[in-house]
Structures are given as structure tokens and as C-alpha cells.
Write a protein that holds these residues in place. Structure first.
Motif, PDB file in Angstrom:
ATOM      1  N   LEU A   1       0.826  -1.207   0.000  1.00 20.98           N
ATOM      2  CA  LEU A   1       0.000   0.000   0.000  1.00 20.98           C
ATOM      3  C   LEU A   1       0.864   1.263   0.000  1.00 20.98           C
ATOM      4  N   GLY A   2       1.996   1.207   0.712  1.00 24.81           N
ATOM      5  CA  GLY A   2       2.903   2.351   0.725  1.00 24.81           C
ATOM      6  C   GLY A   2       3.482   2.634  -0.648  1.00 24.81           C
ATOM      7  N   LEU A   3       3.832   1.582  -1.382  1.00 22.17           N
ATOM      8  CA  LEU A   3       4.346   1.763  -2.741  1.00 22.17           C
ATOM      9  C   LEU A   3       3.243   2.262  -3.669  1.00 22.17           C
ATOM     10  N   ALA A   4       2.013   1.801  -3.433  1.00 21.92           N
ATOM     11  CA  ALA A   4       0.881   2.303  -4.209  1.00 21.92           C
ATOM     12  C   ALA A   4       0.671   3.789  -3.938  1.00 21.92           C
ATOM     13  N   ALA A   5       0.880   4.190  -2.684  1.00 25.05           N
ATOM     14  CA  ALA A   5       0.735   5.609  -2.323  1.00 25.05           C
ATOM     15  C   ALA A   5       1.772   6.469  -3.036  1.00 25.05           C
ATOM     16  N   ASP A   6       2.922   5.878  -3.366  1.00 26.01           N
ATOM     17  CA  ASP A   6       3.968   6.592  -4.101  1.00 26.01           C
ATOM     18  C   ASP A   6       3.685   6.651  -5.598  1.00 26.01           C
ATOM     19  N   GLY A   7       2.553   6.068  -6.016  1.00 25.76           N
ATOM     20  CA  GLY A   7       2.170   6.124  -7.423  1.00 25.76           C
ATOM     21  C   GLY A   7       2.676   4.962  -8.269  1.00 25.76           C
TER      22      GLY A   7
ATOM     23  N   THR B   1      -3.757  -9.220  -4.805  1.00 31.65           N
ATOM     24  CA  THR B   1      -4.312  -9.899  -3.634  1.00 31.65           C
ATOM     25  C   THR B   1      -4.025  -9.127  -2.360  1.00 31.65           C
ATOM     26  N   TYR B   2      -2.777  -8.655  -2.217  1.00 30.10           N
ATOM     27  CA  TYR B   2      -2.429  -7.860  -1.032  1.00 30.10           C
ATOM     28  C   TYR B   2      -3.249  -6.569  -0.978  1.00 30.10           C
ATOM     29  N   LEU B   3      -3.412  -5.929  -2.142  1.00 29.96           N
ATOM     30  CA  LEU B   3      -4.192  -4.699  -2.168  1.00 29.96           C
ATOM     31  C   LEU B   3      -5.657  -4.970  -1.820  1.00 29.96           C
ATOM     32  N   SER B   4      -6.196  -6.060  -2.347  1.00 32.65           N
ATOM     33  CA  SER B   4      -7.586  -6.407  -2.061  1.00 32.65           C
ATOM     34  C   SER B   4      -7.806  -6.654  -0.576  1.00 32.65           C
ATOM     35  N   ARG B   5      -6.851  -7.329   0.046  1.00 40.56           N
ATOM     36  CA  ARG B   5      -6.947  -7.576   1.491  1.00 40.56           C
ATOM     37  C   ARG B   5      -6.905  -6.251   2.263  1.00 40.56           C
TER      38      ARG B   5
ATOM     39  N   LEU C   1      -9.620  -1.975   5.373  1.00 40.14           N
ATOM     40  CA  LEU C   1      -9.823  -0.530   5.521  1.00 40.14           C
ATOM     41  C   LEU C   1     -11.258  -0.112   5.211  1.00 40.14           C
ATOM     42  N   GLY C   2     -12.044  -1.025   4.686  1.00 41.44           N
ATOM     43  CA  GLY C   2     -13.437  -0.722   4.385  1.00 41.44           C
ATOM     44  C   GLY C   2     -13.605   0.164   3.177  1.00 41.44           C
ATOM     45  N   VAL C   3     -12.734   0.003   2.159  1.00 38.55           N
ATOM     46  CA  VAL C   3     -12.800   0.814   0.947  1.00 38.55           C
ATOM     47  C   VAL C   3     -12.790  -0.111  -0.266  1.00 38.55           C
ATOM     48  N   SER C   4     -12.946   0.480  -1.450  1.00 38.31           N
ATOM     49  CA  SER C   4     -13.040  -0.355  -2.643  1.00 38.31           C
ATOM     50  C   SER C   4     -12.048   0.006  -3.741  1.00 38.31           C
ATOM     51  N   ASP C   5     -11.178   0.988  -3.497  1.00 36.60           N
ATOM     52  CA  ASP C   5     -10.215   1.351  -4.538  1.00 36.60           C
ATOM     53  C   ASP C   5      -8.922   1.852  -3.918  1.00 36.60           C
ATOM     54  N   ARG C   6      -7.917   1.964  -4.763  1.00 35.94           N
ATOM     55  CA  ARG C   6      -6.570   2.320  -4.315  1.00 35.94           C
ATOM     56  C   ARG C   6      -6.509   3.705  -3.675  1.00 35.94           C
ATOM     57  N   THR C   7      -7.106   4.694  -4.331  1.00 31.55           N
ATOM     58  CA  THR C   7      -7.043   6.064  -3.813  1.00 31.55           C
ATOM     59  C   THR C   7      -7.676   6.155  -2.429  1.00 31.55           C
ATOM     60  N   SER C   8      -8.832   5.545  -2.271  1.00 35.75           N
ATOM     61  CA  SER C   8      -9.520   5.574  -0.977  1.00 35.75           C
ATOM     62  C   SER C   8      -8.717   4.831   0.083  1.00 35.75           C
ATOM     63  N   ALA C   9      -8.063   3.738  -0.314  1.00 38.98           N
ATOM     64  CA  ALA C   9      -7.260   2.967   0.633  1.00 38.98           C
ATOM     65  C   ALA C   9      -6.077   3.786   1.138  1.00 38.98           C
ATOM     66  N   VAL C  10      -5.406   4.469   0.232  1.00 36.00           N
ATOM     67  CA  VAL C  10      -4.266   5.298   0.626  1.00 36.00           C
ATOM     68  C   VAL C  10      -4.728   6.424   1.537  1.00 36.00           C
TER      69      VAL C  10
ATOM     70  N   ARG D   1      -7.388   6.562   3.441  1.00 35.21           N
ATOM     71  CA  ARG D   1      -7.801   6.033   4.741  1.00 35.21           C
ATOM     72  C   ARG D   1      -6.599   5.624   5.577  1.00 35.21           C
ATOM     73  N   ALA D   2      -5.612   5.015   4.969  1.00 30.99           N
ATOM     74  CA  ALA D   2      -4.408   4.615   5.711  1.00 30.99           C
ATOM     75  C   ALA D   2      -3.669   5.821   6.256  1.00 30.99           C
ATOM     76  N   LEU D   3      -3.635   6.898   5.486  1.00 33.80           N
ATOM     77  CA  LEU D   3      -3.002   8.125   5.970  1.00 33.80           C
ATOM     78  C   LEU D   3      -3.779   8.719   7.139  1.00 33.80           C
ATOM     79  N   GLU D   4      -5.101   8.730   7.022  1.00 34.50           N
ATOM     80  CA  GLU D   4      -5.939   9.265   8.098  1.00 34.50           C
ATOM     81  C   GLU D   4      -5.744   8.494   9.392  1.00 34.50           C
ATOM     82  N   LEU D   5      -5.542   7.188   9.277  1.00 34.72           N
ATOM     83  CA  LEU D   5      -5.377   6.335  10.453  1.00 34.72           C
ATOM     84  C   LEU D   5      -3.943   6.308  10.977  1.00 34.72           C
ATOM     85  N   GLY D   6      -3.047   6.985  10.268  1.00 36.05           N
ATOM     86  CA  GLY D   6      -1.665   7.001  10.696  1.00 36.05           C
ATOM     87  C   GLY D   6      -0.904   5.733  10.379  1.00 36.05           C
ATOM     88  N   LEU D   7      -1.452   4.911   9.459  1.00 37.43           N
ATOM     89  CA  LEU D   7      -0.773   3.668   9.089  1.00 37.43           C
ATOM     90  C   LEU D   7       0.358   3.907   8.100  1.00 37.43           C
ATOM     91  N   LEU D   8       0.257   5.008   7.342  1.00 35.56           N
ATOM     92  CA  LEU D   8       1.303   5.402   6.392  1.00 35.56           C
ATOM     93  C   LEU D   8       1.783   6.789   6.742  1.00 35.56           C
TER      94      LEU D   8
END
Length: 207
Positions: free
Chosen positions: A154-160, A179-183, A188-197, A199-206
Motif C-alpha cells: 500500500l505504501g508503494l501504491a501511495a507513491d504512485g 491480492t495484497y491490495l484487495s486484502r 480498511l473498508g474501501v473499494s479502490d486504491r485512492t480511498s485505501a491510501v 484512509r491509511a493516511l488518516e489512520l496514521g498507518l502510512l
């Protein structure tokens, strides 16, 4: 005497705040700045007790100025005084080192009280700022447990990075990356990459 610098790009606003504070004993406005960098320079030369800092100013953002003052002049406290009250603005300011976050519709007596409290080492927060920080704390406490590999992907996805690029860096097939992204999406309760990134930032995971 509490020595204050006002940082705001609107001269009329600065004069209004100065006028409000001049009615209270023990508070002295010793300088005024129209941008973040100017505020940092004034702090270096005047060494005030407190800076009342606007957030958005041409020529220099208040958050960056707050970060610089906190790092270079820890004896000077910064309280944000702004019209903006989004969670993102509040969290950025506090994380940069601000000792408080107030809104410009604050009553004069409350502003003076907040200035005295901040100068004494207390944290002063508008109701919306306190709610945003509480939400961040509660969010971190209830953050879903992503695995180290899910976080890495997810962190690498956040880097584009594309799935192919992520796979190449981690020596994984694209299907495995998906598969990792889907998990991660599911946790995170989201359905796409942008929302996942986001949400992870909001939660302090990234970072």
C-alpha cells in the motif's frame, strides 16, 4: 509581559487583532508579519513568547513556518489563528508543533485568555480542533491490523507505483500484488486504491 508576533497576510486583520489584545494588560504585540518566512525571521530577531499564526498566506504557508519555529526556537510557542477548520488543516498544524488552534471568530476575552494559557504552556483548542484530534486518536486506537507486506504494498501504491512496478520491487507477481491490495481494501473498508491510501493516511498507518 507576554510578547506576541502576529502573522497574517491581511494588514486590517492584524490591526484588528492587535487592537483587541491591546485592551488587556500583560499582552504586548511586538511585531507583525505578512508571510510565514517573515514570521520565522521576526521570531529569530525579536524572540517573542508567542506567535499567532494564520495558516494560508502568499509567500509562505503557516504550517511550514510553525514547523520551522518549533524546530529553531522551541522557547516560542505558536498558536494558529485562522478561518479554516478542516481536520486536515488542524492535524497538519498540530503535528508541525503548534501549541493551539483557534478560529478568528473567537471573542476578544477568550483570545486573551487563550494567549495567556498558551504562553503558560497549555494547549488551547477551538471545539472543532479538539474534536478532530480526538477523532484521530480514536481512529488510531481502532485502526485495522494490516500485515507488514500489505502495508509495504500500500505504501508503494501511495507513491504512485503501478502493480507491475510494485511486483518488480518486491519480487511478486502482479496477481499477488492485487491480492495484497484487495486484502488491504477489505480491512480498511474501501473499494479502490485512492480511498485505501487516503484512509491509511488518516489512520496514521502510512507516513
Amino acid at each position: 509581559m507576554i510578547r506576541i508576533i502576529l502573522a497574517d497576510d491581511h494588514p486590517v486583520v492584524r490591526e484588528g487583532i492587535r487592537g483587541m489584545l491591546s485592551a488587556y494588560d500583560g499582552i504586548d504585540v511586538v511585531g507583525q508579519a505578512a508571510s510565514g518566512p517573515e514570521a520565522v525571521g521576526l521570531v529569530a530577531s525579536l524572540r517573542p513568547d508567542l506567535v499567532l499564526m494564520d495558516l494560508r498566506m502568499p509567500g509562505g504557508d503557516g504550517v511550514e513556518a510553525t514547523r520551522a519555529i518549533a524546530a529553531q526556537h522551541p522557547g516560542t510557542r505558536v498558536v494558529v489563528l485562522t478561518t479554516y477548520e478542516t481536520d486536515q488543516d488542524i492535524l497538519r498544524a498540530i503535528e508541525a508543533g503548534a501549541s493551539g488552534y483557534l478560529l478568528k471568530d473567537i471573542a476578544p476575552e477568550e483570545l486573551a485568555r487563550s494567549v495567556r494559557a498558551a504562553a503558560a504552556g497549555e494547549t488551547v483548542l477551538a471545539t472543532s480542533a479538539a474534536s478532530a484530534l480526538l477523532g484521530r486518536v480514536q481512529g488510531r486506537q481502532s485502526a485495522p491490523a494490516l500485515s507488514p507486506r500489505e502495508l509495504k504494498v500500500l505504501g508503494l501504491a501511495a507513491d504512485g507505483r503501478t502493480n507491475a512496478a510494485i511486483g518488480a520491487e518486491l519480487f511478486l507477481g502482479e496477481a499477488t500484488v492485487k491480492t495484497y491490495l484487495s486484502r488491504a481494501y477489505e480491512k480498511l473498508g474501501v473499494s479502490d486504491r485512492t480511498s485505501a491510501v487516503r484512509r491509511a493516511l488518516e489512520l496514521g498507518l502510512l507516513d
